[in-house]
Design a protein around this motif. Sequence first.
Motif, PDB file in Angstrom:
ATOM      1  N   ARG A 110      21.484 -38.104 -11.854  1.00  0.00           N
ATOM      2  CA  ARG A 110      20.328 -37.740 -12.673  1.00  0.00           C
ATOM      3  C   ARG A 110      19.276 -37.227 -11.706  1.00  0.00           C
ATOM      4  O   ARG A 110      18.976 -37.882 -10.711  1.00  0.00           O
ATOM      5  CB  ARG A 110      19.799 -38.969 -13.420  1.00  0.00           C
ATOM      6  N   ASP A 111      18.734 -36.059 -11.984  1.00  0.00           N
ATOM      7  CA  ASP A 111      17.761 -35.438 -11.080  1.00  0.00           C
ATOM      8  C   ASP A 111      16.449 -35.185 -11.816  1.00  0.00           C
ATOM      9  O   ASP A 111      16.456 -34.734 -12.963  1.00  0.00           O
ATOM     10  CB  ASP A 111      18.275 -34.098 -10.542  1.00  0.00           C
ATOM     11  N   THR A 112      15.362 -35.464 -11.133  1.00  0.00           N
ATOM     12  CA  THR A 112      14.036 -35.166 -11.656  1.00  0.00           C
ATOM     13  C   THR A 112      13.284 -34.350 -10.614  1.00  0.00           C
ATOM     14  O   THR A 112      13.301 -34.682  -9.427  1.00  0.00           O
ATOM     15  CB  THR A 112      13.248 -36.460 -11.955  1.00  0.00           C
ATOM     16  N   PHE A 113      12.650 -33.293 -11.064  1.00  0.00           N
ATOM     17  CA  PHE A 113      11.869 -32.413 -10.203  1.00  0.00           C
ATOM     18  C   PHE A 113      10.430 -32.370 -10.708  1.00  0.00           C
ATOM     19  O   PHE A 113      10.203 -32.291 -11.916  1.00  0.00           O
ATOM     20  CB  PHE A 113      12.402 -30.972 -10.251  1.00  0.00           C
ATOM     21  N   ILE A 114       9.481 -32.403  -9.803  1.00  0.00           N
ATOM     22  CA  ILE A 114       8.089 -32.104 -10.122  1.00  0.00           C
ATOM     23  C   ILE A 114       7.762 -30.817  -9.381  1.00  0.00           C
ATOM     24  O   ILE A 114       8.032 -30.692  -8.186  1.00  0.00           O
ATOM     25  CB  ILE A 114       7.139 -33.244  -9.712  1.00  0.00           C
ATOM     26  N   LEU A 115       7.220 -29.862 -10.116  1.00  0.00           N
ATOM     27  CA  LEU A 115       6.929 -28.545  -9.556  1.00  0.00           C
ATOM     28  C   LEU A 115       5.448 -28.220  -9.700  1.00  0.00           C
ATOM     29  O   LEU A 115       4.771 -28.713 -10.614  1.00  0.00           O
ATOM     30  CB  LEU A 115       7.746 -27.463 -10.274  1.00  0.00           C
ATOM     31  N   ARG A 116       4.976 -27.358  -8.817  1.00  0.00           N
ATOM     32  CA  ARG A 116       3.582 -26.907  -8.835  1.00  0.00           C
ATOM     33  C   ARG A 116       3.601 -25.389  -8.728  1.00  0.00           C
ATOM     34  O   ARG A 116       4.325 -24.828  -7.907  1.00  0.00           O
ATOM     35  CB  ARG A 116       2.848 -27.525  -7.654  1.00  0.00           C
ATOM     36  N   ARG A 117       2.808 -24.730  -9.587  1.00  0.00           N
ATOM     37  CA  ARG A 117       2.730 -23.274  -9.526  1.00  0.00           C
ATOM     38  C   ARG A 117       1.700 -22.883  -8.479  1.00  0.00           C
ATOM     39  O   ARG A 117       0.567 -23.334  -8.494  1.00  0.00           O
ATOM     40  CB  ARG A 117       2.347 -22.689 -10.879  1.00  0.00           C
ATOM     41  N   LYS A 118       2.136 -22.065  -7.525  1.00  0.00           N
ATOM     42  CA  LYS A 118       1.260 -21.627  -6.438  1.00  0.00           C
ATOM     43  C   LYS A 118       1.393 -20.117  -6.319  1.00  0.00           C
ATOM     44  O   LYS A 118       2.497 -19.619  -6.081  1.00  0.00           O
ATOM     45  CB  LYS A 118       1.672 -22.316  -5.126  1.00  0.00           C
ATOM     46  N   SER A 119       0.317 -19.402  -6.513  1.00  0.00           N
ATOM     47  CA  SER A 119       0.309 -17.930  -6.466  1.00  0.00           C
ATOM     48  C   SER A 119       1.372 -17.339  -7.392  1.00  0.00           C
ATOM     49  O   SER A 119       2.078 -16.403  -7.046  1.00  0.00           O
ATOM     50  CB  SER A 119       0.512 -17.429  -5.033  1.00  0.00           C
ATOM     51  N   GLY A 120       1.517 -17.936  -8.581  1.00  0.00           N
ATOM     52  CA  GLY A 120       2.449 -17.427  -9.577  1.00  0.00           C
ATOM     53  C   GLY A 120       3.893 -17.828  -9.379  1.00  0.00           C
ATOM     54  O   GLY A 120       4.760 -17.446 -10.163  1.00  0.00           O
ATOM     55  N   THR A 121       4.202 -18.611  -8.344  1.00  0.00           N
ATOM     56  CA  THR A 121       5.577 -19.029  -8.057  1.00  0.00           C
ATOM     57  C   THR A 121       5.674 -20.550  -8.144  1.00  0.00           C
ATOM     58  O   THR A 121       4.813 -21.260  -7.620  1.00  0.00           O
ATOM     59  CB  THR A 121       5.990 -18.570  -6.639  1.00  0.00           C
ATOM     60  N   TRP A 122       6.725 -21.040  -8.797  1.00  0.00           N
ATOM     61  CA  TRP A 122       6.927 -22.476  -8.907  1.00  0.00           C
ATOM     62  C   TRP A 122       7.550 -23.020  -7.633  1.00  0.00           C
ATOM     63  O   TRP A 122       8.541 -22.496  -7.145  1.00  0.00           O
ATOM     64  CB  TRP A 122       7.819 -22.802 -10.103  1.00  0.00           C
ATOM     65  N   LYS A 123       6.956 -24.083  -7.090  1.00  0.00           N
ATOM     66  CA  LYS A 123       7.433 -24.745  -5.868  1.00  0.00           C
ATOM     67  C   LYS A 123       7.720 -26.209  -6.183  1.00  0.00           C
ATOM     68  O   LYS A 123       6.928 -26.883  -6.833  1.00  0.00           O
ATOM     69  CB  LYS A 123       6.365 -24.691  -4.761  1.00  0.00           C
ATOM     70  N   VAL A 124       8.856 -26.700  -5.707  1.00  0.00           N
ATOM     71  CA  VAL A 124       9.206 -28.110  -5.903  1.00  0.00           C
ATOM     72  C   VAL A 124       8.382 -28.951  -4.941  1.00  0.00           C
ATOM     73  O   VAL A 124       8.354 -28.693  -3.745  1.00  0.00           O
ATOM     74  CB  VAL A 124      10.715 -28.341  -5.656  1.00  0.00           C
ATOM     75  N   SER A 125       7.708 -29.973  -5.475  1.00  0.00           N
ATOM     76  CA  SER A 125       6.960 -30.876  -4.602  1.00  0.00           C
ATOM     77  C   SER A 125       7.598 -32.266  -4.555  1.00  0.00           C
ATOM     78  O   SER A 125       7.334 -33.029  -3.630  1.00  0.00           O
ATOM     79  CB  SER A 125       5.503 -30.983  -5.044  1.00  0.00           C
TER      80      SER A 125
END
Length: 106
Positions: free
Chosen positions: A72-87
């Motif tokens: 089971r995988d969980t990702f939290i992402l943040r949009r930076k300059s229009g691109t989603w980045k996994v944090s």
Amino acid sequence: NIIYVPQEMGQPVRGWAAVEPYYKSVAEFLERVRTLTVGDLSVDVFGEVAYAFCLVHFAGEVQGQRHIADGRDTFILRRKSGTWKVSHYHESRPGPIPLTEEGGAG
């Protein structure tokens, strides 16, 4: 500032400087990927932050041996300059098989 929590490790891997060598070491003993599927995907977006949850099935060869892993995988992402980045990326093993009302595996 990524935090990666692989299911086979007791401690999180923090920062790209640690995540990159971790993946390189995995690539050294991973010989073949036969199947990698993602299912039960859920995604929600809260402005510049999003999360995704999914079930993952892997089948391949590791050090000459057949290897199957489910998780089971969980990702939290943040949009930076229009691109989603996994944090944050967290893996865990599937839970126990649910019991039926009669008390046996379902």
